[in-house]
Design a protein around this motif. Structure first.
Motif, PDB file in Angstrom:
ATOM      1  N   GLN A  90       0.848  -1.211   0.000  1.00  0.00           N
ATOM      2  CA  GLN A  90       0.000   0.000   0.000  1.00  0.00           C
ATOM      3  C   GLN A  90       0.879   1.256   0.000  1.00  0.00           C
ATOM      4  OE1 GLN A  90      -3.611   0.001   0.423  1.00  0.00           O
ATOM      5  NE2 GLN A  90      -3.678   2.218   0.317  1.00  0.00           N
ATOM      6  N   GLY A 130       2.635   1.643  -3.302  1.00  0.00           N
ATOM      7  CA  GLY A 130       1.675   2.071  -4.318  1.00  0.00           C
ATOM      8  C   GLY A 130       1.325   3.546  -4.189  1.00  0.00           C
ATOM      9  N   GLU A 131       1.120   4.005  -2.971  1.00  0.00           N
ATOM     10  CA  GLU A 131       0.835   5.429  -2.744  1.00  0.00           C
ATOM     11  C   GLU A 131       2.026   6.281  -3.157  1.00  0.00           C
ATOM     12  OE1 GLU A 131      -0.291   5.474   1.368  1.00  0.00           O
ATOM     13  OE2 GLU A 131      -2.299   4.651   0.935  1.00  0.00           O
ATOM     14  N   TYR A 182      -4.481  -2.893  -5.808  1.00  0.00           N
ATOM     15  CA  TYR A 182      -4.574  -1.886  -6.859  1.00  0.00           C
ATOM     16  C   TYR A 182      -5.964  -1.248  -6.888  1.00  0.00           C
ATOM     17  CZ  TYR A 182      -0.281  -4.240  -8.321  1.00  0.00           C
ATOM     18  OH  TYR A 182       0.967  -4.816  -8.364  1.00  0.00           O
ATOM     19  N   LEU A 191      -6.201   1.251  -4.222  1.00  0.00           N
ATOM     20  CA  LEU A 191      -5.441   2.449  -4.582  1.00  0.00           C
ATOM     21  C   LEU A 191      -6.151   3.295  -5.636  1.00  0.00           C
ATOM     22  CD1 LEU A 191      -1.851   0.917  -4.721  1.00  0.00           C
ATOM     23  CD2 LEU A 191      -2.655   2.654  -3.089  1.00  0.00           C
TER      24      LEU A 191
END
Length: 164
Positions: free
Chosen positions: A95, A98-99, A129, A132
């Motif tokens: 996470q 991804g951020e 995903y 996100l």
């Protein structure tokens, strides 16, 4: 956990978990027989790409690369990959990476981020995903050969950053 830019001295900590993930052949479209040199050359992308590591204390527990998805007329859309050490999964490392990737792409004016080949059998990645903000925009049937499941779909996933 801290996310920082990759340093050459990080590779010896990355390769053991990356090798484990690649050799399994069940999540990434990477040759499971590739050498360490091939893996490093494919992962450590040159500028304008960017590579980071997730660090806990002195230990690297994840890594991500990010770059323009295509050259020339496709260079306004970013892409990237992340790998999380198996022992660190379920702790928010993916996470956070991804951020970071989305923030990196946004800050450089990319219109969006596209993942070209997400194995349909990689349910944890698909869920991440989607959390996100990525949408599944298509699936190529049977395009990924999973070692236990045989042919499974490869998803194309996209996150619109609202730049255009």
């Amino acid at each position: 956990m801290e996310i920082r830019e990759f340093e050459e001295s990080d590779w010896p900590q990355i390769w053991p978990f990356m090798e484990q993930i690649i050799r399994k052949g069940d999540t990434f479209c990477y040759d499971p027989l590739q050498t360490e040199v091939q893996a490093r050359d494919g992962w450590v992308v040159p500028p304008p790409g960017h590579v980071v590591v997730a660090v806990e204390g002195q230990r690297i527990i994840g890594t991500s690369n990010m770059y323009p998805n295509r050259p020339g007329p496709g260079s306004h859309v970013a892409s990237g990959n992340f790998m999380v050490a198996p022992e660190a999964r379920g702790r928010g490392v993916g996470q956070a990476l991804g951020e970071y990737l989305l923030d990196w792409a946004r800050s450089r004016g990319f219109a969006g981020v596209q993942f070209n080949a997400v194995a349909a059998s990689n349910a944890a990645a698909v869920r991440l995903y989607e959390r996100l903000g990525f949408a599944m925009i298509g699936t190529v049937p049977g395009a990924f050969w999973h070692p236990a499941l045989g042919p499974v779909g490869l998803h194309v996933m996209y996150h619109n950053l609202g730049s255009y």
